[in-house]
Scaffold this motif. Structure first.
Motif, PDB file in Angstrom:
ATOM      1  N   TRP A  11       0.820  -1.217   0.000  1.00 16.88           N
ATOM      2  CA  TRP A  11       0.000   0.000   0.000  1.00 16.88           C
ATOM      3  C   TRP A  11       0.852   1.264   0.000  1.00 16.88           C
ATOM      4  O   TRP A  11       0.353   2.347  -0.342  1.00 16.88           O
ATOM      5  N   ALA A  12       2.102   1.156   0.393  1.00 14.50           N
ATOM      6  CA  ALA A  12       2.944   2.336   0.630  1.00 14.50           C
ATOM      7  C   ALA A  12       3.869   2.614  -0.552  1.00 14.50           C
ATOM      8  O   ALA A  12       4.290   1.705  -1.271  1.00 14.50           O
ATOM      9  N   SER A  13       4.190   3.896  -0.730  1.00 15.99           N
ATOM     10  CA  SER A  13       5.179   4.289  -1.734  1.00 15.99           C
ATOM     11  C   SER A  13       6.007   5.440  -1.178  1.00 15.99           C
ATOM     12  O   SER A  13       5.556   6.183  -0.297  1.00 15.99           O
ATOM     13  N   ALA A  14       7.225   5.560  -1.692  1.00 12.20           N
ATOM     14  CA  ALA A  14       8.140   6.588  -1.201  1.00 12.20           C
ATOM     15  C   ALA A  14       8.623   7.446  -2.351  1.00 12.20           C
ATOM     16  O   ALA A  14       8.846   6.952  -3.460  1.00 12.20           O
ATOM     17  N   GLU A  15       8.762   8.732  -2.080  1.00  7.40           N
ATOM     18  CA  GLU A  15       9.343   9.670  -3.044  1.00  7.40           C
ATOM     19  C   GLU A  15      10.458  10.424  -2.336  1.00  7.40           C
ATOM     20  O   GLU A  15      10.354  10.725  -1.146  1.00  7.40           O
ATOM     21  N   ILE A  16      11.516  10.738  -3.060  1.00 14.10           N
ATOM     22  CA  ILE A  16      12.666  11.423  -2.487  1.00 14.10           C
ATOM     23  C   ILE A  16      12.784  12.821  -3.073  1.00 14.10           C
ATOM     24  O   ILE A  16      12.657  13.016  -4.276  1.00 14.10           O
ATOM     25  N   ASP A  17      13.017  13.795  -2.207  1.00 21.61           N
ATOM     26  CA  ASP A  17      13.303  15.168  -2.624  1.00 21.61           C
ATOM     27  C   ASP A  17      14.586  15.570  -1.926  1.00 21.61           C
ATOM     28  O   ASP A  17      14.590  15.905  -0.749  1.00 21.61           O
ATOM     29  N   GLY A  18      15.688  15.530  -2.678  1.00 22.45           N
ATOM     30  CA  GLY A  18      16.980  15.731  -2.037  1.00 22.45           C
ATOM     31  C   GLY A  18      17.303  14.508  -1.206  1.00 22.45           C
ATOM     32  O   GLY A  18      17.399  13.406  -1.727  1.00 22.45           O
ATOM     33  N   ARG A  19      17.429  14.705   0.105  1.00 22.24           N
ATOM     34  CA  ARG A  19      17.616  13.565   1.003  1.00 22.24           C
ATOM     35  C   ARG A  19      16.423  13.418   1.941  1.00 22.24           C
ATOM     36  O   ARG A  19      16.487  12.703   2.934  1.00 22.24           O
ATOM     37  N   ASP A  20      15.348  14.123   1.624  1.00 16.22           N
ATOM     38  CA  ASP A  20      14.115  14.005   2.414  1.00 16.22           C
ATOM     39  C   ASP A  20      13.176  13.022   1.722  1.00 16.22           C
ATOM     40  O   ASP A  20      12.979  13.075   0.512  1.00 16.22           O
ATOM     41  N   LEU A  21      12.581  12.131   2.500  1.00 17.87           N
ATOM     42  CA  LEU A  21      11.687  11.118   1.945  1.00 17.87           C
ATOM     43  C   LEU A  21      10.245  11.430   2.313  1.00 17.87           C
ATOM     44  O   LEU A  21       9.946  11.814   3.444  1.00 17.87           O
ATOM     45  N   VAL A  22       9.347  11.262   1.332  1.00 15.05           N
ATOM     46  CA  VAL A  22       7.911  11.449   1.552  1.00 15.05           C
ATOM     47  C   VAL A  22       7.234  10.089   1.453  1.00 15.05           C
ATOM     48  O   VAL A  22       7.331   9.418   0.425  1.00 15.05           O
ATOM     49  N   LEU A  23       6.567   9.673   2.546  1.00 17.79           N
ATOM     50  CA  LEU A  23       5.834   8.408   2.561  1.00 17.79           C
ATOM     51  C   LEU A  23       4.386   8.678   2.214  1.00 17.79           C
ATOM     52  O   LEU A  23       3.738   9.533   2.827  1.00 17.79           O
TER      53      LEU A  23
END
Length: 221
Positions: A48-60
């Protein structure tokens, strides 16, 4: 000094542009690497989960089926090497209170409505309905939610077996309360339905409204 000024600033600008371009080209592959690492770690038990990276910050992101599943996903992505901060934008699946389920039988077929737990529960219930009432069209209007009581599947299986003995009517589960309304297929079915309701119901079920009728042809005999 005039000669120094003529080459100094263009040189500084060129170096700055080259540095910015190098950072841009290097950052994108790093982002992709971190994104792939986090999503691969999530794939095992948290589809159900996905991750996106912006720089070294991760968005769940995603809709978690339970608080435990959300906590597990956060733990997994937080442990991804290279991630600095985790921004939790995931939400929890809606909680149904009471958790309900209904089987409605009519001349048109069978309608399954109410709530269904996350995962393979929908396929499991549909398969049970086909076994209980083979050859009858089934319409699925179940909505995924949290809050299924213990023994939910046992009570659902019981409801489907009882619904099969109705010509029309509805069997409803609300929390652990079991309600049945409708017309039995025949007098034997009527007796069987009533007898089953006077024993301990499966899945911690508690008898609620019971409104059963025999078909007119049977009552005239």
């Amino acid at each position: 000094m005039h000669i120094i000024k003529s080459w100094f600033w263009p040189g500084v600008i060129t170096v700055a542009l080259l540095t910015a371009l190098a950072m841009w080209f290097l950052t994108d592959p790093i982002d992709r690497e971190l994104t792939d690492a986090a999503n691969n770690a999530l794939d095992t038990g948290n589809p159900w989960a996905s991750a996106e990276i912006d720089g070294r910050d991760l968005v769940l992101k995603g809709i978690a089926p339970s608080e435990e599943a959300l906590a597990e996903a956060l733990k997994i992505v937080s442990a991804t090497r290279g991630v600095r901060v985790v921004d939790n934008q995931a939400t929890l699946l809606s909680l149904a209170v009471p958790f309900s389920f209904a089987v409605t039988k009519s001349d048109e077929g069978i309608l399954l409505s109410g709530n269904v737990p996350y995962g393979d529960a929908r396929a499991r219930i549909l398969a049970a309905a086909e076994r209980a009432m083979p050859g009858i069209e089934i319409l699925d209007e179940m909505a995924v939610a949290r809050g299924a009581p213990p023994g939910f599947f046992d009570l659902v299986d019981f409801a489907l077996v009882q619904a099969a003995q109705l010509t029309n009517g509805e069997v409803e589960i609300s929390g652990e309360t079991y309600n049945i309304r409708g017309t039995a297929a025949n007098s034997n079915g009527y007796d069987s339905l009533n007898a089953a309701l006077h024993t301990a119901l499966p899945g911690n079920g508690k008898p609620g409204e019971v409104k059963l009728e025999v078909p007119a042809s049977a009552s005239n005999n």
